[in-house]
Design an enzyme around this catalytic site. Structure first.
Site, PDB file in Angstrom:
ATOM      1  N   GLY A 243     -17.813   7.030  -1.451  1.00  0.00           N
ATOM      2  CA  GLY A 243     -16.566   7.777  -1.305  1.00  0.00           C
ATOM      3  C   GLY A 243     -15.374   7.023  -1.844  1.00  0.00           C
ATOM      4  N   ASP A 244     -15.332   5.719  -1.587  1.00  0.00           N
ATOM      5  CA  ASP A 244     -14.245   4.896  -2.119  1.00  0.00           C
ATOM      6  C   ASP A 244     -14.257   4.888  -3.643  1.00  0.00           C
ATOM      7  OD1 ASP A 244     -12.847   3.803   0.166  1.00  0.00           O
ATOM      8  OD2 ASP A 244     -14.679   2.725   0.633  1.00  0.00           O
ATOM      9  N   TYR A 245     -15.429   4.740  -4.221  1.00  0.00           N
ATOM     10  CA  TYR A 245     -15.519   4.655  -5.678  1.00  0.00           C
ATOM     11  C   TYR A 245     -15.248   5.998  -6.335  1.00  0.00           C
ATOM     12  CZ  TYR A 245     -17.121  -0.041  -4.967  1.00  0.00           C
ATOM     13  OH  TYR A 245     -17.168  -1.363  -4.608  1.00  0.00           O
TER      14      TYR A 245
END
Length: 755
Positions: free
Chosen positions: A536-538
């Site tokens: 999700g962060d990436y």
């Protein structure tokens, strides 16, 4: 209404699977005309839900490049295009007459982005581009913890989704460079490079590591996914101990009982009372816990079923869920655009019927360079762009690191005490290369002049600080636009810029839970499981970079800046495109991971051979038939066939039968840095670090051919470049000394300071 940002761009898409079509979707919804070529040999099923989402709003052209008429039609389409997007291997491209050299000679202004399984200079460049096989060969199936020992099948096709964003970003960077240089060129990426993006926080090697760096983050670290009284699971991020219900329950248990529960699990770096939390969570229903945590600013989410996110009011408020009139399924809910720009991206209609005759396209005019031809060495795609990174943790800093890789000059600002992520040194270093590091205590009157100098210098400001905090610090868009009206300002939030949850804390783990991936990654009948790769962060980072480049491209035309935004929720929700919500509220089914976490079918799974694991991805009809003839038509028969022989023998037999397979490599963290095939493909980066000495990390995420990337500056130590930056921005010696005396900056890396 203003024309869409890419309204004058035409894209030819010649790709299947997820990565190519998803990249084409991003370009289409940013305004480009996307013409999708569909050949008789493509394995994609046009009736599938995923196909209907990824290819909505595009022109679909049926074309057979193996015929003389088909080849003529293909040449005509490419001649009228700005961008060619394909997933051919180098050998396949050469066979079709679409190799890089021929395209460059024939269409010098064409931007070409190929998404292979591996980079074109890798020994495996001509191997089938199948995610499971790439992950197996890289060793990533062994990096994911499972409900049993050994490597597991990764259910979420995260590399395909990351590769889509890398492709779209590469195209935009090339379009920006084309305006400067007057010529096109390649902007290739691969599933391998995409899969390695999350490993930037795990796979690195230092000459003189600190104990914290050397330790890294073990895959055995317990994940705070807790089963509640109603059988549902809740993922809690960070310690919930201060929430009233939890605090009361811990007090009632007493220190001895708390210690006994904690002793049942390995230590957790996020929850000191992990075991006691788990026991207490089992006493109340999941929804009750989540609502209580939300009321007390504790980030948490129920591990929801796949597709349930379509009912989220928060997602709908931000356009992350849209309604589309599907010709087969009726009015359905699908993922919407994952970012916001001005003009905004828009869904351009449902999946259209394919056209049987290719359109006639006039040749595109050759672009003219807006700057004089550069002499000497070629410039990186984003050379000259200046970026101010005010972010922390992972999503924001990784985004600005990618801009630095692409050639932008990036100044990272962090508090004098250091970015909160510095305590996890390897993760921090994996998001910071290429930047000048500055320490500045934002929000203090004495720091105002330094902040104004930074903002005046920048073309782009990027951060992922919650907006209420950003306003207190004076770094919201309204405040900074006054200082620099032409600024492109990008913010990454957790849940999006609108709705009740717009200012809530959120993390990758919670988005995986809310979007159903934790339930699917656990396997049938098993507890949910977090995908350790922090996708999700990436995804949010990459979607924000795409938005920044769109805004920058627009500013090159208009001279005007703008605010753009991305979010963890929007970027993760896009990956739910395997399912849609039907008019009656039901969601369409998806292929489920088996309980043993080995695969989705007998011909797409990992098998235990006599001595090691092997991955098979027989996805076409011919391969499936060959596999069944060789290993059997039932799962039990296949398992027996593999178990009865060494991996090398099984692999040789599969390849001889034309079945795509790869060994499942294990314990590759160190081996990755010594692999000469990876080195030849540019997958390694090495530089001198102020603390760690020689530092080796994951390398290039793109191949631009004639344009270089910038992978030559190590992650900065705290305050490493403060004095250099302040002097460059015009602060005098007295101003700099005052900043240091007031504790508002750090001018050198003090002994003992984390990297």
């Amino acid at each position: 209404m203003d024309a869409a940002i890419l309204a004058n761009i035409r894209v030819i898409e010649f790709a299947g699977g997820i990565a190519g079509p998803a990249a084409g979707l991003q370009l289409s919804e940013a305004g480009a005309e996307v013409i999708r070529i569909e050949t008789p040999g493509m394995a994609d099923y046009p009736g599938s839900v995923l196909f209907s989402v990824l290819n909505r709003g595009k022109r679909r052209v049926a074309l057979d490049p193996d015929t003389a008429d088909g080849r003529v039609a293909l040449v005509g389409l490419i001649a009228g295009a700005d961008v060619l997007l394909h997933d051919l291997t180098p050998a396949q491209a050469a066979e079709c007459g679409l190799d890089d050299a021929r395209l460059a000679a024939t269409y010098p202004s064409l931007v070409v982005s190929a998404i292979g399984g591996w980079p074109r200079r890798h020994r495996l460049a001509d191997a089938p581009a199948r995610e499971t096989l790439v992950l197996a060969r890289l060793g990533l199936l062994d990096e994911q913890p499972g409900h049993r020992p050994g490597p597991v099948f990764v259910r979420m096709p995260f590399a395909g989704w990351l590769a889509a964003w890398l492709c779209a970003i590469g195209v935009m960077a090339r379009l920006v460079a084309r305006r400067r240089d007057g010529r096109g060129g390649i902007a290739h990426t691969s599933l391998a490079q995409a899969a390695l993006a999350p490993m930037s926080m795990h796979w690195s090697r230092a000459q003189t590591p600190t104990p914290v760096f050397a330790k890294g983050l073990s895959k055995s670290t317990p994940i705070p996914l807790h089963r509640c009284a109603d059988g549902e699971w809740v993922h809690v991020h960070y310690s919930p101990d201060k929430a009233p219900w939890m605090a009361q329950a811990l007090a009632a248990m007493g220190p001895d009982a708390v210690a006994a529960e904690n002793a049942k699990y390995p230590p957790s770096h996020v929850a000191p009372n992990f075991g006691a939390n788990k026991a207490i969570m089992a006493t109340r229903p999941a929804r009750d816990w989540v609502e209580h945590f939300w009321q007390n600013d504790v980030a948490a989410q129920v591990a929801a079923p796949f597709g349930a996110i379509y009912a989220s009011e928060q997602a709908r408020a931000n356009g992350y869920v849209v309604e589309v009139d599907d010709r087969v399924r009726g009015r359905v809910r699908q993922p919407g655009p994952a970012y916001l720009s001005d003009p905004p991206p828009r869904v351009r209609g449902a999946l259209a019927a394919p056209e049987r005759a290719p359109p006639h396209l006039p040749p595109r005019p050759e672009p003219k360079a807006v700057a004089p031809k550069a002499s000497g060495a070629p410039l990186a795609p984003l050379a000259g762009m200046k970026v101010l990174d005010l972010g922390a943790y992972l999503a924001g800093p990784f985004a600005t690191m990618l801009l630095a890789d692409l050639g932008a000059e990036v100044i990272k600002v962090e508090p004098p005490a250091g970015d909160a992520m510095r305590r996890l040194e390897r993760i921090f270093a994996g998001t910071q290369r290429g930047k000048l590091g500055v320490a500045l205590k934002l929000g203090e009157p004495g720091a105002r002049a330094a902040l104004e100098a930074l903002v005046g210098w920048a073309d782009v400001v990027h951060h992922n600080i919650r907006l209420p905090a950003a306003r207190k610090l004076g770094i919201d868009y309204a405040a900074l636009q006054v200082l620099n009206p032409g600024l492109v300002y990008c913010h990454i939030s957790s849940y999006g810029p609108k709705g009740e949850q717009k200012d809530w804390p959120g993390f990758d783990q919670l988005m995986q839970a809310a979007c159903g991936w934790e339930a699917e990654c656990g396997g049938q009948g098993n507890p949910p499981m977090w995908l350790r790769f922090g996708v999700g962060d990436y995804l949010a980072a990459l979607s924000s970079v795409f938005a920044v480049l769109l805004a920058h491209y627009r500013r090159q035309e208009t001279g005007q800046g703008q605010a753009v935004c991305a979010s963890l929720l929007g970027a993760t929700l896009l990956t739910v495109a395997e399912s849609v919500m039907l008019p009656d509220g039901a969601t369409t089914p998806v292929a489920q991971l088996d309980q043993a976490q080995t695969g989705l079918s007998s011909c797409h799974r990992i098998y235990r051979c006599r001595d090691a694991w092997l991955a098979v991805a027989a996805l076409g009809a011919r391969e499936t038939e060959s596999f069944a003839r060789l290993a059997g038509s039932t799962r039990l028969a296949c398992e027996a066939w593999f178990a009865g022989q060494p991996r090398a023998a099984a692999l040789a037999a599969l390849r001889a039968a034309g079945v795509a397979a790869e060994p499942v490599l294990e314990a590759q963290g160190e081996a990755f840095h010594d692999d000469q095939d990876h080195a030849a493909a540019g997958l390694h980066a090495r530089y001198r670090h102020a603390v760690y000495g020689d530092l080796e990390q994951v390398g290039a995420y793109w191949d631009f051919g004639d344009l270089p990337l910038r992978l030559d500056r190590a992650p900065p130590a705290l305050g490493e470049h403060s004095r250099e930056v302040w002097e460059r921005l015009g602060l005098g010696p007295e101003q700099i000394a005052a900043l240091e005396a007031q504790g508002l900056t750090v001018l050198t890396n003090a002994p003992g300071t984390h990297s």
